[in-house]
Design a protein around this motif. Sequence first.
Motif, PDB file in Angstrom:
ATOM      1  N   ALA A  37       9.105  94.658  37.956  1.00 19.06           N
ATOM      2  CA  ALA A  37       7.989  95.610  37.928  1.00 19.06           C
ATOM      3  C   ALA A  37       8.058  96.517  39.146  1.00 19.06           C
ATOM      4  O   ALA A  37       8.476  96.091  40.233  1.00 19.06           O
ATOM      5  CB  ALA A  37       6.656  94.869  37.915  1.00 19.06           C
ATOM      6  N   HIS A  38       7.661  97.760  38.951  1.00 17.56           N
ATOM      7  CA  HIS A  38       7.582  98.742  40.049  1.00 17.56           C
ATOM      8  C   HIS A  38       6.103  98.896  40.385  1.00 17.56           C
ATOM      9  O   HIS A  38       5.356  99.505  39.621  1.00 17.56           O
ATOM     10  CB  HIS A  38       8.178 100.081  39.620  1.00 17.56           C
ATOM     11  N   LEU A  39       5.701  98.308  41.508  1.00 19.91           N
ATOM     12  CA  LEU A  39       4.269  98.196  41.815  1.00 19.91           C
ATOM     13  C   LEU A  39       3.803  99.173  42.887  1.00 19.91           C
ATOM     14  O   LEU A  39       2.601  99.311  43.120  1.00 19.91           O
ATOM     15  CB  LEU A  39       3.965  96.773  42.298  1.00 19.91           C
ATOM     16  N   ILE A  47      -0.176  85.334  34.980  1.00 14.04           N
ATOM     17  CA  ILE A  47       1.086  85.743  35.617  1.00 14.04           C
ATOM     18  C   ILE A  47       1.153  85.076  36.981  1.00 14.04           C
ATOM     19  O   ILE A  47       0.318  85.330  37.856  1.00 14.04           O
ATOM     20  CB  ILE A  47       1.181  87.282  35.798  1.00 14.04           C
ATOM     21  N   GLU A  48       2.153  84.221  37.150  1.00 14.69           N
ATOM     22  CA  GLU A  48       2.218  83.423  38.362  1.00 14.69           C
ATOM     23  C   GLU A  48       3.000  84.121  39.472  1.00 14.69           C
ATOM     24  O   GLU A  48       2.716  83.947  40.650  1.00 14.69           O
ATOM     25  CB  GLU A  48       2.904  82.100  38.021  1.00 14.69           C
ATOM     26  N   ALA A  49       4.003  84.897  39.082  1.00 10.96           N
ATOM     27  CA  ALA A  49       4.821  85.583  40.086  1.00 10.96           C
ATOM     28  C   ALA A  49       5.392  86.867  39.483  1.00 10.96           C
ATOM     29  O   ALA A  49       5.493  86.995  38.261  1.00 10.96           O
ATOM     30  CB  ALA A  49       5.957  84.679  40.567  1.00 10.96           C
ATOM     31  N   ILE A  50       5.727  87.787  40.367  1.00 10.88           N
ATOM     32  CA  ILE A  50       6.302  89.065  39.952  1.00 10.88           C
ATOM     33  C   ILE A  50       7.477  89.374  40.878  1.00 10.88           C
ATOM     34  O   ILE A  50       7.362  89.211  42.091  1.00 10.88           O
ATOM     35  CB  ILE A  50       5.271  90.223  40.084  1.00 10.88           C
ATOM     36  N   LEU A  51       8.586  89.812  40.299  1.00 11.85           N
ATOM     37  CA  LEU A  51       9.674  90.336  41.124  1.00 11.85           C
ATOM     38  C   LEU A  51       9.451  91.842  41.259  1.00 11.85           C
ATOM     39  O   LEU A  51       9.619  92.603  40.294  1.00 11.85           O
ATOM     40  CB  LEU A  51      11.042  90.021  40.505  1.00 11.85           C
ATOM     41  N   ALA A  52       9.027  92.246  42.452  1.00 16.77           N
ATOM     42  CA  ALA A  52       8.737  93.664  42.724  1.00 16.77           C
ATOM     43  C   ALA A  52      10.040  94.368  43.073  1.00 16.77           C
ATOM     44  O   ALA A  52      10.742  93.988  44.018  1.00 16.77           O
ATOM     45  CB  ALA A  52       7.745  93.778  43.874  1.00 16.77           C
ATOM     46  N   ILE A  53      10.360  95.400  42.299  1.00 16.36           N
ATOM     47  CA  ILE A  53      11.625  96.115  42.470  1.00 16.36           C
ATOM     48  C   ILE A  53      11.476  97.147  43.583  1.00 16.36           C
ATOM     49  O   ILE A  53      10.523  97.935  43.591  1.00 16.36           O
ATOM     50  CB  ILE A  53      12.051  96.779  41.140  1.00 16.36           C
ATOM     51  N   GLY A  54      12.436  97.141  44.504  1.00 12.28           N
ATOM     52  CA  GLY A  54      12.287  97.927  45.732  1.00 12.28           C
ATOM     53  C   GLY A  54      13.125  99.186  45.812  1.00 12.28           C
ATOM     54  O   GLY A  54      13.507  99.597  46.902  1.00 12.28           O
ATOM     55  N   VAL A 104      13.121  88.949  50.064  1.00 11.22           N
ATOM     56  CA  VAL A 104      14.117  89.579  49.183  1.00 11.22           C
ATOM     57  C   VAL A 104      14.967  88.502  48.523  1.00 11.22           C
ATOM     58  O   VAL A 104      15.642  87.739  49.203  1.00 11.22           O
ATOM     59  CB  VAL A 104      15.002  90.566  49.972  1.00 11.22           C
ATOM     60  N   ILE A 105      14.912  88.443  47.191  1.00 10.16           N
ATOM     61  CA  ILE A 105      15.670  87.417  46.472  1.00 10.16           C
ATOM     62  C   ILE A 105      16.738  88.019  45.560  1.00 10.16           C
ATOM     63  O   ILE A 105      17.493  87.291  44.935  1.00 10.16           O
ATOM     64  CB  ILE A 105      14.734  86.486  45.650  1.00 10.16           C
ATOM     65  N   ALA A 106      16.807  89.349  45.469  1.00 11.85           N
ATOM     66  CA  ALA A 106      17.848  89.967  44.631  1.00 11.85           C
ATOM     67  C   ALA A 106      18.111  91.389  45.108  1.00 11.85           C
ATOM     68  O   ALA A 106      17.300  91.976  45.840  1.00 11.85           O
ATOM     69  CB  ALA A 106      17.416  89.993  43.161  1.00 11.85           C
ATOM     70  N   TRP A 107      19.276  91.915  44.696  1.00 13.97           N
ATOM     71  CA  TRP A 107      19.661  93.283  45.044  1.00 13.97           C
ATOM     72  C   TRP A 107      19.592  94.120  43.773  1.00 13.97           C
ATOM     73  O   TRP A 107      20.283  93.835  42.794  1.00 13.97           O
ATOM     74  CB  TRP A 107      21.084  93.288  45.601  1.00 13.97           C
ATOM     75  N   GLY A 108      18.738  95.142  43.790  1.00 15.58           N
ATOM     76  CA  GLY A 108      18.685  95.987  42.601  1.00 15.58           C
ATOM     77  C   GLY A 108      17.421  96.818  42.528  1.00 15.58           C
ATOM     78  O   GLY A 108      16.580  96.734  43.431  1.00 15.58           O
ATOM     79  N   GLU A 109      17.274  97.619  41.488  1.00 18.57           N
ATOM     80  CA  GLU A 109      18.185  97.645  40.385  1.00 18.57           C
ATOM     81  C   GLU A 109      19.304  98.634  40.656  1.00 18.57           C
ATOM     82  O   GLU A 109      19.075  99.743  41.138  1.00 18.57           O
ATOM     83  CB  GLU A 109      17.450  97.999  39.073  1.00 18.57           C
ATOM     84  N   ILE A 110      20.513  98.208  40.321  1.00 20.72           N
ATOM     85  CA  ILE A 110      21.699  99.025  40.527  1.00 20.72           C
ATOM     86  C   ILE A 110      22.449  99.090  39.192  1.00 20.72           C
ATOM     87  O   ILE A 110      22.200  98.279  38.295  1.00 20.72           O
ATOM     88  CB  ILE A 110      22.608  98.434  41.631  1.00 20.72           C
TER      89      ILE A 110
END
Length: 291
Positions: free
Chosen positions: A7-9, A30-37, A110-116
């Motif tokens: 999600a882009h928050l 919704i327990e957690a969200i991966l916020a895209i940076g 930070v748990i991931a690299w993206g979006e690429i």
Amino acid sequence: MYIDSHAHLEGKRFDSDRGEMLARAKEAGIEAILAIGIGDGPGTLDCAIKLAEQQDSGIPHLEKHEMWGTPSFPQQPRLYATVGIHPHEAGLAKESDYEELAKLAEHPKVIAWGEIGLDYYYDHSPRDVQKNVFVRQMEMAKTAKLPIVIHCRPSDNSEDAWDDCLDLIRDQWSGSGLGGILHCFTGTWPHAKRALDMGFMISFAGNMTFPKAQQIRDAAAQVPLERVLIETDSPFLAPVPHRGKRNEPAFVAEVARQLGELRGVSQEEAGLLTAQNFYRFFSLPENANSI
Ligand SMILES: [Zn+2]
Ligand SMILES: [Zn+2]
């Protein structure tokens, strides 16, 4: 229980009610969200980290007050963050941006690299530049030991971007053992299969609920259930029955409902399964209050 894995928050479209929007998500399970940076590209690459940090501090920083609407929302989903340069902004990437990304990638949220990846639909950046920036970030993600979140969109009536993207992942990434996520999957089952064989998770978004999206549903019916994630890609791509409106993480429940229908499980089971997949893939504790 649901997790919105993409999600882009931070954007303007949430400026007036960001806190309320996150509270609604929590209320909806919704327990957690991966916020895209990715933000708007270079200069805003710390946007998801900032949101995750504000949440940890409890009360929003005063100078950020306006980003949150009303202050202090303890009842929010847990936020994790990514960093990266989207293919749209590949043409803007400078040496100093890569240096900044390397530092940001060390942040504990930070748990991931993206979006690429590659976007041949809009071609906002030349394709050779998109490829170079994609490859460079795969190298950096390897160094940072972070999985990658892939954005791949081919030009109309074509599979060009899928072939290039999956070939680059095979050549530059599959040996890393870190895996990744194909986000907002729109390809065919053979594309999904190639990615699964390279250790990827497949994430489905609200466009899976669109009447014309049979190809996406066909793929979603075949991906092994333990490799599926769900996402909203908020504020874009709101699922039916919210189609056309601003999307928000609470609506990920509709994606779970559609996935459940395809797989013969309940909406809640689809949510729980995909949440467990998320925690397992990122090696995160299921009931952590923070990381
Ligand atoms: Zn994307
Ligand atoms: Zn996105």
